[in-house]
Design a protein around this motif. Structure first.
Motif, PDB file in Angstrom:
ATOM      1  N   ASP A  43       1.051  -1.214  -0.176  1.00  0.00           N
ATOM      2  CA  ASP A  43       0.105  -0.062  -0.115  1.00  0.00           C
ATOM      3  C   ASP A  43       0.999   1.292  -0.062  1.00  0.00           C
ATOM      4  OD1 ASP A  43      -2.330  -1.447   0.039  1.00  0.00           O
ATOM      5  OD2 ASP A  43      -2.797  -1.331   1.981  1.00  0.00           O
ATOM      6  N   ASN A  44       2.042   1.275   0.761  1.00  0.00           N
ATOM      7  CA  ASN A  44       2.755   2.439   0.633  1.00  0.00           C
ATOM      8  C   ASN A  44       3.349   2.812  -0.641  1.00  0.00           C
ATOM      9  OD1 ASN A  44       2.400   2.711   3.466  1.00  0.00           O
ATOM     10  ND2 ASN A  44       4.027   1.920   4.221  1.00  0.00           N
ATOM     11  N   ASP A  45       3.872   1.818  -1.115  1.00  0.00           N
ATOM     12  CA  ASP A  45       4.361   2.083  -2.602  1.00  0.00           C
ATOM     13  C   ASP A  45       3.321   2.531  -3.711  1.00  0.00           C
ATOM     14  OD1 ASP A  45       6.787   0.739  -1.683  1.00  0.00           O
ATOM     15  OD2 ASP A  45       6.398  -1.104  -2.654  1.00  0.00           O
ATOM     16  N   PHE A  46       2.080   1.818  -3.559  1.00  0.00           N
ATOM     17  CA  PHE A  46       0.921   2.239  -4.266  1.00  0.00           C
ATOM     18  C   PHE A  46       0.657   3.807  -4.021  1.00  0.00           C
ATOM     19  CE2 PHE A  46      -3.462   3.018  -5.004  1.00  0.00           C
ATOM     20  CZ  PHE A  46      -3.650   2.752  -6.524  1.00  0.00           C
ATOM     21  N   PHE A  47       0.527   3.942  -2.872  1.00  0.00           N
ATOM     22  CA  PHE A  47       0.077   5.419  -2.588  1.00  0.00           C
ATOM     23  C   PHE A  47       1.199   6.565  -3.046  1.00  0.00           C
ATOM     24  CE2 PHE A  47      -3.186   3.129  -0.055  1.00  0.00           C
ATOM     25  CZ  PHE A  47      -4.288   3.684  -0.764  1.00  0.00           C
TER      26      PHE A  47
END
Length: 181
Positions: free
Chosen positions: A3-7
């Motif tokens: 999720d951190n990479d995506f956001f």
């Protein structure tokens, strides 16, 4: 991808005002579909009709050149991949179109030199170069195009073209071309 990479990716896309981003193998049908989506998106954004036409034309020229080169070289899926970005540029009505792909290092050097030659020309000299290229007889045995496409990109751009070449360890290089409309 977590999720951190995506956001983080989403934030990067938003911050750089990226309208379209693609990375992967590119086919004729995919070029067409992305092109249609790009035109629709620009129209929905109320872009000037001339900007829609120029962005679309440059996108098509860049992606078709990448596809034709990969086919001509017999590249597999990995080496025939392209990265394409279309973004808003600055605070005005400018757009940035950038595309990149794997090339043979020697081909990349030739292309880089040609882009630099064109970047040094003003609009009148680009128009003259285009007309001169049109008058040249086409060598039917040549494996490359007539050279009109790159000149046309330079003519449509509002600033000189920018290109970069990053050599790889296998005799190939990553080539990117950027046009601002």
């Amino acid at each position: 991808m977590n999720d951190n990479d995506f956001f983080g990716l989403r934030e990067l896309i938003t911050r750089h005002r990226i309208l379209l981003c693609f990375n992967g193998p590119i086919s004729r049908s995919l070029i067409e579909e992305i092109g249609n989506a790009l035109q629709n998106y620009l129209r929905a954004e109320a872009a000037k009709p001339s900007a829609v036409m120029d962005v679309f034309a440059i996108y098509i020229e860049m992606t078709q050149n990448i596809r034709h080169y990969a086919v001509r070289k017999g590249y597999g899926e990995k080496d025939s991949s392209a990265t394409i970005v279309v973004a808003r540029e600055g605070e005005g009505d400018s757009y940035l179109v950038q595309a990149g792909n794997i090339v043979e290092a020697a081909d990349g050097e030739i292309l880089l030199a040609r882009v630099r030659e064109l970047a040094a020309l003003d609009k009148a000299a680009l128009r003259a170069a285009y007309k001169e290229q049109l008058r040249r007889p086409r060598d039917e045995s040549a494996v490359a195009g007539a050279g009109l496409g790159l000149i046309d990109i330079a003519r449509r751009a509002s600033r000189p073209l920018s290109a970069h070449l990053i050599p790889q360890s296998d005799g190939k290089a990553l080539f990117s071309l950027q046009a601002v409309i």
